[in-house]
Design an enzyme around this catalytic site. Structure first.
Site, PDB file in Angstrom:
ATOM      1  NE  ARG A   1      -3.374  -2.560   2.716  1.00 30.93           N
ATOM      2  CZ  ARG A   1      -4.607  -2.848   2.283  1.00 30.93           C
ATOM      3  NH1 ARG A   1      -5.283  -1.952   1.618  1.00 30.93           N
ATOM      4  NH2 ARG A   1      -5.147  -4.029   2.518  1.00 30.93           N
ATOM      5  CG  ASP A  56       5.998  -9.110   1.205  1.00 29.90           C
ATOM      6  OD1 ASP A  56       6.665 -10.005   0.656  1.00 29.90           O
ATOM      7  OD2 ASP A  56       4.802  -8.878   0.930  1.00 29.90           O
ATOM      8  CE1 TYR A  77       1.414  -6.892  -3.795  1.00 29.26           C
ATOM      9  CE2 TYR A  77       3.184  -6.283  -2.324  1.00 29.26           C
ATOM     10  CZ  TYR A  77       2.176  -7.150  -2.688  1.00 29.26           C
ATOM     11  OH  TYR A  77       1.938  -8.280  -1.936  1.00 29.26           O
ATOM     12  CG  HIS A 126       2.290 -12.490  -5.960  1.00 27.31           C
ATOM     13  ND1 HIS A 126       2.448 -11.172  -6.274  1.00 27.31           N
ATOM     14  CD2 HIS A 126       1.478 -12.501  -4.874  1.00 27.31           C
ATOM     15  CE1 HIS A 126       1.761 -10.426  -5.425  1.00 27.31           C
ATOM     16  NE2 HIS A 126       1.164 -11.218  -4.565  1.00 27.31           N
ATOM     17  CD  GLN A 136       3.854 -12.693   1.404  1.00 26.53           C
ATOM     18  OE1 GLN A 136       3.185 -11.912   0.766  1.00 26.53           O
ATOM     19  NE2 GLN A 136       5.152 -12.548   1.536  1.00 26.53           N
ATOM     20  CB  SER A 184      -4.804  -9.443   4.620  1.00 26.48           C
ATOM     21  OG  SER A 184      -4.795  -8.603   3.496  1.00 26.48           O
TER      22      SER A 184
HETATM   23  N1  LIG Z   1       1.108 -12.734  -1.092  1.00 27.90           N
HETATM   24  C1  LIG Z   1      -0.018 -12.154  -1.341  1.00 27.90           C
HETATM   25  O1  LIG Z   1      -0.836 -12.614  -2.169  1.00 27.90           O
HETATM   26  C2  LIG Z   1      -0.378 -10.889  -0.607  1.00 27.90           C
HETATM   27  C3  LIG Z   1      -1.657 -10.339  -0.717  1.00 27.90           C
HETATM   28  C4  LIG Z   1      -1.943  -9.173  -0.002  1.00 27.90           C
HETATM   29  C5  LIG Z   1      -0.965  -8.580   0.794  1.00 27.90           C
HETATM   30  N2  LIG Z   1       0.285  -9.132   0.849  1.00 27.90           N
HETATM   31  C6  LIG Z   1       1.348  -8.548   1.708  1.00 27.90           C
HETATM   32  O2  LIG Z   1       0.847  -8.410   3.020  1.00 27.90           O
HETATM   33  C7  LIG Z   1       1.002  -7.077   3.460  1.00 27.90           C
HETATM   34  C8  LIG Z   1      -0.075  -6.738   4.448  1.00 27.90           C
HETATM   35  O3  LIG Z   1      -1.373  -6.868   3.858  1.00 27.90           O
HETATM   36  P1  LIG Z   1      -2.482  -5.792   4.191  1.00 27.90           P
HETATM   37  O4  LIG Z   1      -2.002  -4.438   3.817  1.00 27.90           O
HETATM   38  O5  LIG Z   1      -3.761  -6.260   3.624  1.00 27.90           O
HETATM   39  O6  LIG Z   1      -2.471  -5.908   5.802  1.00 27.90           O
HETATM   40  P2  LIG Z   1      -3.476  -5.478   6.926  1.00 27.90           P
HETATM   41  O7  LIG Z   1      -2.599  -5.066   8.060  1.00 27.90           O
HETATM   42  O8  LIG Z   1      -4.480  -6.546   7.129  1.00 27.90           O
HETATM   43  O9  LIG Z   1      -4.250  -4.205   6.363  1.00 27.90           O
HETATM   44  C9  LIG Z   1      -3.670  -2.933   6.314  1.00 27.90           C
HETATM   45  C10 LIG Z   1      -4.784  -1.953   6.012  1.00 27.90           C
HETATM   46  O10 LIG Z   1      -5.634  -1.862   7.168  1.00 27.90           O
HETATM   47  C11 LIG Z   1      -5.847  -0.500   7.489  1.00 27.90           C
HETATM   48  N3  LIG Z   1      -6.114  -0.311   8.918  1.00 27.90           N
HETATM   49  C12 LIG Z   1      -7.242   0.176   9.395  1.00 27.90           C
HETATM   50  N4  LIG Z   1      -7.226   0.252  10.708  1.00 27.90           N
HETATM   51  C13 LIG Z   1      -6.048  -0.190  11.120  1.00 27.90           C
HETATM   52  C14 LIG Z   1      -5.449  -0.324  12.401  1.00 27.90           C
HETATM   53  N5  LIG Z   1      -6.068   0.009  13.525  1.00 27.90           N
HETATM   54  N6  LIG Z   1      -4.194  -0.813  12.417  1.00 27.90           N
HETATM   55  C15 LIG Z   1      -3.570  -1.147  11.283  1.00 27.90           C
HETATM   56  N7  LIG Z   1      -4.091  -1.031  10.044  1.00 27.90           N
HETATM   57  C16 LIG Z   1      -5.333  -0.547   9.963  1.00 27.90           C
HETATM   58  C17 LIG Z   1      -4.570   0.177   7.015  1.00 27.90           C
HETATM   59  O11 LIG Z   1      -4.874   1.551   6.833  1.00 27.90           O
HETATM   60  P3  LIG Z   1      -3.763   2.665   7.212  1.00 27.90           P
HETATM   61  O12 LIG Z   1      -2.668   2.476   6.226  1.00 27.90           O
HETATM   62  O13 LIG Z   1      -4.515   3.944   7.052  1.00 27.90           O
HETATM   63  O14 LIG Z   1      -3.342   2.412   8.623  1.00 27.90           O
HETATM   64  C18 LIG Z   1      -4.288  -0.563   5.717  1.00 27.90           C
HETATM   65  O15 LIG Z   1      -5.084  -0.016   4.668  1.00 27.90           O
HETATM   66  C19 LIG Z   1       1.000  -6.246   2.164  1.00 27.90           C
HETATM   67  O16 LIG Z   1       1.613  -4.994   2.315  1.00 27.90           O
HETATM   68  C20 LIG Z   1       1.779  -7.162   1.255  1.00 27.90           C
HETATM   69  O17 LIG Z   1       3.168  -6.978   1.485  1.00 27.90           O
HETATM   70  C21 LIG Z   1       0.585 -10.276   0.180  1.00 27.90           C
END
Ligand SMILES: NC(=O)c1ccc[n+]([C@@H]2O[C@H](COP(=O)([O-])OP(=O)(O)OC[C@H]3O[C@@H](n4cnc5c(N)ncnc54)[C@H](OP(=O)(O)O)[C@@H]3O)[C@@H](O)[C@H]2O)c1
Length: 314
Positions: A22, A56, A61, A135, A187, A217
């Site tokens: 993000r 990561d 992305y 991926h 992952q 996530s």
């Molecule tokens: N391998 C795969 O297929 C795959 C798929 C998806 C992701 N990923 C990896 O996993 C990482 C994490 O995934 P994700 O971004 O979906 O993780 P997440 O931590 O589940 O979600 C982060 C999102 O939640 C929001 N959020 C809302 N309230 C929050 C709070 N109290 N604390 C923290 N965050 C809050 C964040 O907004 P704010 O930024 O405004 O805090 C952000 O938009 C990615 O960056 C990527 O590296 C891998």
């Protein structure tokens, strides 16, 4: 922050990883602005200063913009490159290239993996990627061809270690028996809202094969938190309201935020799940790191599991 070795590798990482999905502020490179880029830049620095040492990323992305932002931080912050694990992924190809009518697809051909790695190295501005992951499983995955590509990437010094993402356990085994090098991470999506990995064999396999599971996530894109801005379509049916009261009760008793408890809940599993924190908000990035100090009891863990299941255990 505490550290852990990834799989059977010599890569020592902070218990929590930082995810750069993000950091550009959008999926669409055309929507990236100087402000969103600067916010992503600040988020990566906040994570580094809070003790995260695995970053990561993925070639898709924001069309490579997330790798460029990380690359700029690595260039700017003295000593950071040597102190962190640079991880990225390939194997998903967007539609429209190379032919205008090409569909969005998966591609683990050696030709694609080698050229994708080359482009990631350039965007990241590094000589070597520490951890390179496939991926999403290519339906046409040819494990011998992948093994050849991995061997070439390793012997040329472009990649140190390899891993996979979103694989079913049988495909991990198929690749592992063909590949001369160990797969060190897997992952997958794991959170209180997404429990499949606990029962579909993924975490069992991680324990058997000494593979480190990385949870993407971990807050269900923010549903377990202040709310989600960008949910994946598969996350729309999640119902965090069914476990929120239990999560808040444990958080209150522990003097922690519900999100830190949700992350600590993942870290309790003996496979040493490594949550990947995806917030771009420095305060939330620092708060998530507090999960490292929270060792939930079995009773707290099961209370949350039962609430997340939405029904008692059999
Ligand atoms: N391998 C795969 O297929 C795959 C798929 C998806 C992701 N990923 C990896 O996993 C990482 C994490 O995934 P994700 O971004 O979906 O993780 P997440 O931590 O589940 O979600 C982060 C999102 O939640 C929001 N959020 C809302 N309230 C929050 C709070 N109290 N604390 C923290 N965050 C809050 C964040 O907004 P704010 O930024 O405004 O805090 C952000 O938009 C990615 O960056 C990527 O590296 C891998």
């Amino acid at each position: 922050m505490q550290t852990t070795l990834l799989g059977v590798s010599s890569l020592r990482s902070s218990r929590l990883a930082y995810g750069c999905w993000r950091v550009a502020g959008s999926w669409n490179p055309a929507e990236v602005t100087d402000d969103t880029r600067a916010a992503g830049h600040r988020a990566i620095i906040a994570a580094y200063e809070a003790g995260y040492t695995l970053f990561d990323n993925a070639d898709i992305y924001c069309g490579g913009e997330a790798e460029r932002i990380l690359g700029n931080v690595l260039k700017e912050v003295s000593g950071m490159r040597e102190g962190v694990i640079v991880a990225t992924k390939s194997g998903i190809r967007p539609g429209g290239a190379p032919q205008p009518d090409a569909p969005a697809r998966y591609d683990f051909s050696a030709e694609h993996l080698l050229s994708a790695c080359e482009q990631s190295l350039k965007r990241l501005g590094v000589e070597t990627i520490d951890l390179y992951m496939l991926h999403r499983p290519d339906y046409l995955a040819d494990t011998e061809e992948i093994a050849k590509a991995f061997t070439q990437l390793k012997s040329s010094g472009k990649v140190r270690y390899f891993g996979v993402s979103n694989f079913r356990p049988t495909l991990v085994t198929a690749l592992q028996v063909t590949c001369p090098m160990p797969l060190v991470v897997h992952q997958v999506e794991i959170s209180l809202a997404k429990l499949d990995a606990f029962t579909d064999g993924t975490l069992d396999q991680c324990l058997i094969e000494k593979i480190t599971p990385m949870a993407w996530s971990p807050l269900a894109s923010g549903l377990i938190g202040a709310g989600a801005r960008d949910l994946l379509p598969s996350q729309k049916p999640y119902r965090p309201e069914q476990f929120r009261p239990a999560l808040e009760a444990v958080a209150k008793a522990r003097g922690a935020t519900p999100t830190a408890v949700a992350i600590a809940w993942l870290m309790k599993h003996p496979s040493k799940i490594q949550p990947i924190i995806g917030s771009v908000n420095p305060e939330r990035i620092r708060d998530a790191a507090k999960a490292d100090d929270l060792n939930l009891s079995r009773e707290e863990w099961y209370r949350l599991l039962i609430a997340a299941r939405g029904e008692p255990l059999p």
